[in-house]
Design a protein around this motif. Structure first.
Motif, PDB file in Angstrom:
ATOM      1  N   THR A 125     -15.300  12.178   3.203  1.00 12.28           N
ATOM      2  CA  THR A 125     -15.570  12.504   4.172  1.00 12.28           C
ATOM      3  C   THR A 125     -13.915  12.890   4.913  1.00 12.28           C
ATOM      4  OG1 THR A 125     -13.487  10.586   3.785  1.00 12.28           O
ATOM      5  CG2 THR A 125     -16.067   9.787   4.277  1.00 12.28           C
ATOM      6  N   GLY A 126     -13.406  13.469   4.194  1.00 16.63           N
ATOM      7  CA  GLY A 126     -12.578  14.400   4.941  1.00 16.63           C
ATOM      8  C   GLY A 126     -11.192  13.799   4.578  1.00 16.63           C
ATOM      9  N   VAL A 127     -11.019  12.884   5.565  1.00 19.65           N
ATOM     10  CA  VAL A 127      -9.696  11.729   5.641  1.00 19.65           C
ATOM     11  C   VAL A 127      -9.249  10.917   4.516  1.00 19.65           C
ATOM     12  CG1 VAL A 127     -10.219  11.794   8.045  1.00 19.65           C
ATOM     13  CG2 VAL A 127     -11.352   9.987   6.727  1.00 19.65           C
ATOM     14  N   ASP A 128      -9.638  11.216   3.595  1.00 18.34           N
ATOM     15  CA  ASP A 128      -9.886   9.618   3.005  1.00 18.34           C
ATOM     16  C   ASP A 128      -8.100  10.989   1.515  1.00 18.34           C
ATOM     17  OD1 ASP A 128     -11.557   8.546   2.691  1.00 18.34           O
ATOM     18  OD2 ASP A 128     -13.055   8.815   1.269  1.00 18.34           O
ATOM     19  N   GLY A 129      -7.520   9.616   1.823  1.00 19.48           N
ATOM     20  CA  GLY A 129      -6.225   9.720   0.563  1.00 19.48           C
ATOM     21  C   GLY A 129      -5.255   9.170   1.459  1.00 19.48           C
ATOM     22  N   LEU A 130      -4.062   9.726   0.270  1.00 20.62           N
ATOM     23  CA  LEU A 130      -2.602   8.885   0.495  1.00 20.62           C
ATOM     24  C   LEU A 130      -1.771   9.237   2.000  1.00 20.62           C
ATOM     25  CD1 LEU A 130      -0.584   6.855  -0.835  1.00 20.62           C
ATOM     26  CD2 LEU A 130       0.553   8.383  -1.860  1.00 20.62           C
ATOM     27  N   TYR A 131      -1.892   8.517   2.517  1.00 18.95           N
ATOM     28  CA  TYR A 131      -0.658   8.206   3.438  1.00 18.95           C
ATOM     29  C   TYR A 131       0.614   7.807   3.252  1.00 18.95           C
ATOM     30  CZ  TYR A 131      -5.273  10.237   6.184  1.00 18.95           C
ATOM     31  OH  TYR A 131      -6.524  10.949   6.271  1.00 18.95           O
ATOM     32  N   LYS A 132       1.676   8.569   3.880  1.00 20.07           N
ATOM     33  CA  LYS A 132       2.962   7.915   4.031  1.00 20.07           C
ATOM     34  C   LYS A 132       3.848   8.953   4.993  1.00 20.07           C
ATOM     35  CE  LYS A 132       3.772   8.448  -0.718  1.00 20.07           C
ATOM     36  NZ  LYS A 132       4.527   8.810  -2.018  1.00 20.07           N
ATOM     37  N   GLY A 133       4.617   7.306   5.631  1.00 18.59           N
ATOM     38  CA  GLY A 133       5.290   7.198   6.639  1.00 18.59           C
ATOM     39  C   GLY A 133       6.446   6.224   7.244  1.00 18.59           C
ATOM     40  N   THR A 134       6.477   5.847   8.498  1.00 18.71           N
ATOM     41  CA  THR A 134       7.672   4.773   7.790  1.00 18.71           C
ATOM     42  C   THR A 134       6.745   4.041   9.651  1.00 18.71           C
ATOM     43  OG1 THR A 134       8.470   6.233  10.038  1.00 18.71           O
ATOM     44  CG2 THR A 134       9.073   5.717   8.209  1.00 18.71           C
ATOM     45  N   SER A 135       7.498   2.770   9.763  1.00 19.17           N
ATOM     46  CA  SER A 135       6.741   1.934  10.790  1.00 19.17           C
ATOM     47  C   SER A 135       7.981   1.499  11.701  1.00 19.17           C
ATOM     48  CB  SER A 135       6.201   0.991  10.753  1.00 19.17           C
ATOM     49  OG  SER A 135       6.944   0.196   9.442  1.00 19.17           O
ATOM     50  N   THR A 136       8.409   1.721  13.545  1.00 19.21           N
ATOM     51  CA  THR A 136       9.033   0.268  13.680  1.00 19.21           C
ATOM     52  C   THR A 136       8.058  -0.290  14.635  1.00 19.21           C
ATOM     53  OG1 THR A 136       8.227   2.001  15.905  1.00 19.21           O
ATOM     54  CG2 THR A 136      10.216   2.785  14.494  1.00 19.21           C
ATOM     55  N   ARG A 137       8.968  -1.209  15.255  1.00 23.04           N
ATOM     56  CA  ARG A 137       9.355  -2.982  15.941  1.00 23.04           C
ATOM     57  C   ARG A 137       9.256  -2.907  17.007  1.00 23.04           C
ATOM     58  NH1 ARG A 137      11.215  -7.719  12.862  1.00 23.04           N
ATOM     59  NH2 ARG A 137      13.417  -6.527  12.550  1.00 23.04           N
ATOM     60  N   TYR A 138       8.444  -3.287  18.188  1.00 20.72           N
ATOM     61  CA  TYR A 138       8.721  -2.603  19.759  1.00 20.72           C
ATOM     62  C   TYR A 138       8.474  -4.015  20.292  1.00 20.72           C
ATOM     63  CZ  TYR A 138       3.338  -2.048  19.825  1.00 20.72           C
ATOM     64  OH  TYR A 138       2.286  -2.493  20.270  1.00 20.72           O
ATOM     65  N   GLU A 139       7.989  -5.273  19.156  1.00 20.94           N
ATOM     66  CA  GLU A 139       8.291  -6.251  20.160  1.00 20.94           C
ATOM     67  C   GLU A 139       8.430  -7.293  18.629  1.00 20.94           C
ATOM     68  OE1 GLU A 139       5.292  -9.505  22.710  1.00 20.94           O
ATOM     69  OE2 GLU A 139       4.374  -7.572  21.914  1.00 20.94           O
ATOM     70  N   ALA A 140       9.225  -7.954  19.193  1.00 20.97           N
ATOM     71  CA  ALA A 140       9.357  -9.629  17.618  1.00 20.97           C
ATOM     72  C   ALA A 140      10.195 -10.693  18.888  1.00 20.97           C
ATOM     73  CB  ALA A 140      10.686  -8.311  17.253  1.00 20.97           C
ATOM     74  N   ASP A 141       8.992 -11.926  19.581  1.00 15.21           N
ATOM     75  CA  ASP A 141       9.721 -13.034  19.995  1.00 15.21           C
ATOM     76  C   ASP A 141       9.184 -14.050  19.655  1.00 15.21           C
ATOM     77  OD1 ASP A 141       9.211 -11.434  22.258  1.00 15.21           O
ATOM     78  OD2 ASP A 141       7.114 -11.829  22.398  1.00 15.21           O
ATOM     79  N   ARG A 142       9.207 -13.748  17.488  1.00 14.60           N
ATOM     80  CA  ARG A 142       9.407 -14.219  16.881  1.00 14.60           C
ATOM     81  C   ARG A 142      10.362 -14.377  15.333  1.00 14.60           C
ATOM     82  NH1 ARG A 142       3.605 -16.021  16.257  1.00 14.60           N
ATOM     83  NH2 ARG A 142       4.022 -15.591  14.099  1.00 14.60           N
ATOM     84  N   ARG A 143      10.381 -15.317  14.881  1.00 12.97           N
ATOM     85  CA  ARG A 143      11.763 -14.781  13.813  1.00 12.97           C
ATOM     86  C   ARG A 143      10.913 -14.843  12.949  1.00 12.97           C
ATOM     87  NH1 ARG A 143      16.392 -15.782  13.024  1.00 12.97           N
ATOM     88  NH2 ARG A 143      17.814 -17.913  12.858  1.00 12.97           N
ATOM     89  N   ASP A 144       9.816 -14.793  12.895  1.00  8.47           N
ATOM     90  CA  ASP A 144       9.019 -14.773  11.769  1.00  8.47           C
ATOM     91  C   ASP A 144       7.965 -13.022  11.215  1.00  8.47           C
ATOM     92  OD1 ASP A 144       6.997 -15.482  12.841  1.00  8.47           O
ATOM     93  OD2 ASP A 144       5.862 -16.875  12.121  1.00  8.47           O
ATOM     94  N   CYS A 145       8.647 -12.997  12.487  1.00  5.45           N
ATOM     95  CA  CYS A 145       7.862 -10.908  13.164  1.00  5.45           C
ATOM     96  C   CYS A 145       7.932 -10.316  11.842  1.00  5.45           C
ATOM     97  CB  CYS A 145       8.328 -10.526  13.953  1.00  5.45           C
ATOM     98  SG  CYS A 145       8.194 -10.982  15.262  1.00  5.45           S
ATOM     99  N   PRO A 146       7.362  -9.225  11.356  1.00  9.93           N
ATOM    100  CA  PRO A 146       7.430  -8.096   9.987  1.00  9.93           C
ATOM    101  C   PRO A 146       8.743  -7.615  10.370  1.00  9.93           C
ATOM    102  CG  PRO A 146       5.219  -8.226  11.111  1.00  9.93           C
ATOM    103  CD  PRO A 146       5.748  -9.276  11.611  1.00  9.93           C
ATOM    104  N   HIS A 147       9.360  -7.117   9.392  1.00 10.17           N
ATOM    105  CA  HIS A 147       9.837  -6.141   9.530  1.00 10.17           C
ATOM    106  C   HIS A 147       9.490  -4.197   9.431  1.00 10.17           C
ATOM    107  CE1 HIS A 147      13.293  -8.737   8.716  1.00 10.17           C
ATOM    108  NE2 HIS A 147      12.486  -9.118   7.161  1.00 10.17           N
ATOM    109  N   PRO A 148       9.916  -3.838  10.315  1.00 11.62           N
ATOM    110  CA  PRO A 148       9.695  -2.144  10.177  1.00 11.62           C
ATOM    111  C   PRO A 148      10.515  -1.887   8.962  1.00 11.62           C
ATOM    112  CG  PRO A 148      11.477  -2.312  11.582  1.00 11.62           C
ATOM    113  CD  PRO A 148      11.468  -3.716  11.040  1.00 11.62           C
ATOM    114  N   GLY A 149      10.239  -0.574   8.469  1.00  8.75           N
ATOM    115  CA  GLY A 149      10.300   0.418   7.325  1.00  8.75           C
ATOM    116  C   GLY A 149       9.374   1.718   6.471  1.00  8.75           C
ATOM    117  N   LEU A 150       9.238   1.453   5.698  1.00  8.21           N
ATOM    118  CA  LEU A 150       8.504   2.945   4.718  1.00  8.21           C
ATOM    119  C   LEU A 150       6.498   2.022   5.002  1.00  8.21           C
ATOM    120  CD1 LEU A 150      11.030   4.618   1.820  1.00  8.21           C
ATOM    121  CD2 LEU A 150      10.197   4.929   4.514  1.00  8.21           C
TER     122      LEU A 150
END
Length: 137
Positions: A42-67
């Motif tokens: 497909t030309g897009v297959d492979g391993l992608y790496k980077g980061t995430s940021t959280r921009y909404e957290a209205d609950r305590r059990d929201c996922p954490h940002p990171g790698l």
């Protein structure tokens, strides 16, 4: 006719009959078409790496940002939202990314080697940016 000649005559007739019937049989079916191996890439297959940021957290059990690490195969991948919660995604031919699981929605875009996207369940939201590091096999 001698006894041995009569036997060979019957055998010869049977062989001729079988040969004639074989000539009337339908030809074997054609083999299935061969799909080139390049068509599966497909030309897009492979391993992608980077980061995430959280921009909404209205609950305590929201996922954490990171790698973030995403493995794309046949334009399909899963994003780890939280422990035990994977969100499936698909990359369309135009680079549009969509997916979801339960109340979690995934949308994004693949532009060249960089993939960006957002995941949200209405109370929690993450934005991720990853780049392709290795091409798929």
């Amino acid at each position: 006719m001698t006894p041995g000649t009569e036997r060979w005559g019957k055998l010869g007739s049977a062989v001729c009959l079988l040969a004639a019937l074989a000539g009337c049989a339908a030809p074997p079916p054609a083999p299935p078409p061969v799909v080139p191996a390049a068509a599966a890439d497909t030309g897009v297959d492979g391993l992608y790496k980077g980061t995430s940021t959280r921009y909404e957290a209205d609950r305590r059990d929201c996922p954490h940002p990171g790698l973030v690490q995403i493995y794309v195969q046949n334009r399909q991948f899963t994003y780890r939202w939280a422990w035990g919660v994977d969100v499936p995604g698909t990359i369309q031919a135009d680079g549009t990314i969509s997916g979801g699981s339960g109340d979690i929605q995934l949308q994004g875009k693949l532009d060249g080697k960089q993939m960006t996207g957002d995941l949200s369940n209405g109370a929690c939201a993450l934005h991720f940016t990853v780049e392709r590091r290795f091409r798929g096999a």
